[in-house]
Scaffold this motif. Structure first.
Motif, mmCIF file in Angstrom:
data_model
loop_
_atom_site.group_PDB
_atom_site.id
_atom_site.type_symbol
_atom_site.label_atom_id
_atom_site.label_comp_id
_atom_site.label_asym_id
_atom_site.label_seq_id
_atom_site.Cartn_x
_atom_site.Cartn_y
_atom_site.Cartn_z
ATOM 1 N N LEU A 1 2.264 -114.141 60.393
ATOM 2 C CA LEU A 1 2.481 -112.565 59.699
ATOM 3 C C LEU A 1 2.975 -111.600 60.675
ATOM 4 C CD1 LEU A 1 -0.258 -112.745 57.085
ATOM 5 C CD2 LEU A 1 1.922 -112.918 56.597
ATOM 6 N N TYR A 2 2.247 -111.530 61.726
ATOM 7 C CA TYR A 2 2.503 -110.570 62.670
ATOM 8 C C TYR A 2 3.937 -110.529 63.212
ATOM 9 C CZ TYR A 2 2.883 -108.062 67.223
ATOM 10 O OH TYR A 2 3.239 -107.424 68.182
ATOM 11 N N ASP A 3 4.661 -111.811 63.354
ATOM 12 C CA ASP A 3 6.134 -111.916 63.681
ATOM 13 C C ASP A 3 7.067 -111.430 62.742
ATOM 14 O OD1 ASP A 3 5.669 -112.580 66.522
ATOM 15 O OD2 ASP A 3 5.952 -114.877 66.276
ATOM 16 N N PHE A 4 6.435 -111.922 61.514
ATOM 17 C CA PHE A 4 7.353 -111.748 60.311
ATOM 18 C C PHE A 4 7.494 -110.117 60.180
ATOM 19 C CE2 PHE A 4 7.138 -110.607 55.888
ATOM 20 C CZ PHE A 4 8.562 -111.133 55.438
ATOM 21 N N TRP A 5 6.316 -109.528 60.073
ATOM 22 C CA TRP A 5 6.412 -107.979 59.670
ATOM 23 C C TRP A 5 6.980 -107.334 61.106
ATOM 24 C CZ3 TRP A 5 6.456 -106.041 55.384
ATOM 25 C CH2 TRP A 5 5.508 -106.715 54.298
ATOM 26 N N LYS A 6 6.815 -107.826 62.273
ATOM 27 C CA LYS A 6 7.495 -107.049 63.154
ATOM 28 C C LYS A 6 8.975 -107.558 63.369
ATOM 29 C CE LYS A 6 7.757 -107.944 68.318
ATOM 30 N NZ LYS A 6 7.420 -108.540 69.413
ATOM 31 N N ARG A 7 9.631 -108.291 62.754
ATOM 32 C CA ARG A 7 10.868 -108.661 62.631
ATOM 33 C C ARG A 7 11.617 -107.994 61.465
ATOM 34 N NH1 ARG A 7 13.695 -112.280 65.300
ATOM 35 N NH2 ARG A 7 12.875 -114.021 66.394
ATOM 36 N N LEU A 8 10.863 -108.014 60.468
ATOM 37 C CA LEU A 8 11.151 -107.221 59.213
ATOM 38 C C LEU A 8 11.335 -105.639 59.455
ATOM 39 C CD1 LEU A 8 11.769 -107.633 56.047
ATOM 40 C CD2 LEU A 8 9.464 -106.667 55.696
ATOM 41 N N LEU A 9 10.384 -105.140 59.964
ATOM 42 C CA LEU A 9 10.404 -103.545 60.298
ATOM 43 C C LEU A 9 11.110 -103.367 61.868
ATOM 44 C CD1 LEU A 9 6.877 -103.040 59.575
ATOM 45 C CD2 LEU A 9 8.701 -102.382 58.025
ATOM 46 N N LYS A 10 11.741 -104.669 62.257
ATOM 47 C CA LYS A 10 12.461 -104.260 63.708
ATOM 48 C C LYS A 10 11.929 -103.618 64.702
ATOM 49 C CE LYS A 10 17.096 -104.634 61.353
ATOM 50 N NZ LYS A 10 16.868 -104.872 60.032
#
Length: 134
Positions: free
Chosen positions: A100-109
């Motif tokens: 989840l951390y990686d997902f949101w980090k990528r999504l929010l750039k």
């Protein structure tokens, strides 16, 4: 091209982080962290459960130290009962959190430079960053 430039290009291609690589690293590191957390916390949880069960049965006040000494004398490996399901639970939970951390980090750039900037904003407002020596 110089040798150093060619080597830098090869290294950057090898270590370039893709989505699949990021997911696999998150899953693996989360699983390892979960297993370690399960191994470390199981004996303490077993002792606390033993203490709580003794209180429910109305036995005299049993301390965690007394329960630990009794467990080490009678069945030391009993401290690790339920280790496998606990490790599976912790590994899945922590790996999910990492994903989840990686997902949101990528999504929010969000880049590492962005995180450093946020920490720099608070650096002058937190007293523990101050040097205590005059």
């Amino acid at each position: 091209m110089s040798l150093a430039t060619e080597r830098d290009i090869c290294v950057s291609r090898v270590y370039r982080e893709g989505v699949l690589t990021s997911c696999l690293v998150s899953l693996a590191s989360g699983a390892v962290a979960g297993v370690v957390a399960g191994i470390v916390s199981t004996p303490a949880d077993t002792l606390l459960t033993t203490q709580a069960n003794a209180r429910r049965r109305g036995e005299t006040q049993v301390t965690v130290l007394d329960a630990g000494v009794a467990a080490l004398k009678t069945d030391p490996l009993g401290l690790f009962r339920g280790l496998v399901p606990r490790c599976v639970l912790f590994a899945a939970t922590i790996a999910g959190q990492y994903l989840l951390y990686d997902f949101w980090k990528r999504l929010l750039k969000v880049s590492p430079d962005d995180i450093v900037l946020v920490l720099d904003v608070f650096a002058d407002r937190l007293s523990f960053y101050d040097d205590p020596t005059p």
